[in-house]
Design an enzyme around this catalytic site. Structure first.
Site, short mmCIF file in Angstrom:
data_model
loop_
_atom_site.label_atom_id
_atom_site.label_comp_id
_atom_site.label_asym_id
_atom_site.label_seq_id
_atom_site.Cartn_x
_atom_site.Cartn_y
_atom_site.Cartn_z
N ASP A 145 1.07 49.06 11.82
CA ASP A 145 1.59 47.54 12.29
C ASP A 145 1.66 46.75 10.69
O ASP A 145 1.31 45.62 10.83
CB ASP A 145 1.41 46.35 13.32
N LYS A 174 5.04 45.27 10.07
CA LYS A 174 6.38 44.22 9.75
C LYS A 174 6.77 44.23 8.44
O LYS A 174 7.35 43.48 8.40
CB LYS A 174 5.85 43.20 9.89
#
Length: 266
Positions: A54, A56
């Site tokens: 994760d 992003k």
């Protein structure tokens, strides 16, 4: 695995490896421990748990493509990018890492309608999430991140074949932390979620508070002369000794696997 050190992360990974499908490694762990740390977490989790990386990513298409290629050796099943980076950026990530499900983050669960207005995103969170979800899927994303409150609408908009990954999961009546758009895991799954993201604080923090309550009870007994000494034992307590002493400064000793010789002095 939002934990203060790699040792804690690998410990939790080993403890939950028969209960979860994915382990989510985010920016905090990745920036602190690097690819080697992620590898250690994967090893602790075992071969049956997939990696949800994760990060992003949000930059120009060429940079995001390069960043995606740089984590190829980690073999993540999911890699997050921000849907607001636009279709060219999402497509660049998809092309750079074809064996990974590029997962587009729509609107962060910490943002409210007022926050969106302040940064120039028109409409309520639901409208913005659905709009970004459609954009991301059209650009090649095969998974999406949205809050539990938008699951049903997003599922209706993108169909059954796109994986929906849902953070903002909290037990009924639980502490929201910095999350704003939340629901219980039961509600998210009923609305069509494929993966619900449970933050480690969701189960570690209640256990920590329960432990602190027991320690404080023992300290009260010590003040009454009913207990001679209060000793906290355990490897996690030892690693987080300074933090623990801020909470319960009157404990007599904290011992763990690296301080076994201190037990004699107790």
């Amino acid at each position: 695995l939002d934990l203060p050190d790699l040792a804690s992360a690998t410990e939790v990974a080993a403890q939950v490896n028969d209960s979860v499908a994915f382990l989510k490694v985010g920016l905090e762990t990745y920036l602190r421990d690097g690819a080697a740390g992620v590898g250690a977490i994967r090893q602790a989790a075992g071969p049956n748990v997939e990696l949800f990386l994760d990060l992003k990513l949000h930059d120009i298409p060429n940079t995001v493509a390069g960043a995606a290629r740089s984590v190829a050796a980690l073999n993540p099943s999911l890699l997050t990018v921000h849907a607001s980076g636009g279709p060219a950026m999402i497509e660049a990530a998809v092309n750079a890492l074809p064996g990974t499900s590029i997962t587009a983050v729509t609107i962060l669960t910490s943002l409210t309608a007022a926050d969106l207005a302040a940064i120039g995103i028109e409409g309520d969170p639901l409208s913005a999430v659905v709009r970004l979800a459609k954009l991301a899927v059209d650009a090649g994303a095969t998974a999406l991140v949205c809050s539990p409150l938008e699951v049903a609408a997003v599922r209706s908009a993108v169909g059954p074949d796109v994986r929906l990954v849902i953070p903002g999961i909290r037990p009924a009546g639980g502490d929201l932390g910095d999350q704003q758009r939340v629901a219980t895991p039961e509600q998210a799954l009923a609305d069509g979620a494929d993966v619900v993201v449970v933050n480690t604080c969701g189960f570690i923090e209640p256990a920590r508070q329960e432990s602190l309550a027991v320690i404080r009870e023992m300290l009260e007994l010590k003040q009454q002369g009913k207990v001679r000494a209060v000793v906290v034992a355990g490897c996690l307590a030892e690693r987080q000794k300074d933090m623990l002493l801020e909470q319960v400064p009157d404990v007599d000793q904290i011992v763990g696997v690296f301080g076994r010789e201190d037990i004699a002095s107790v």
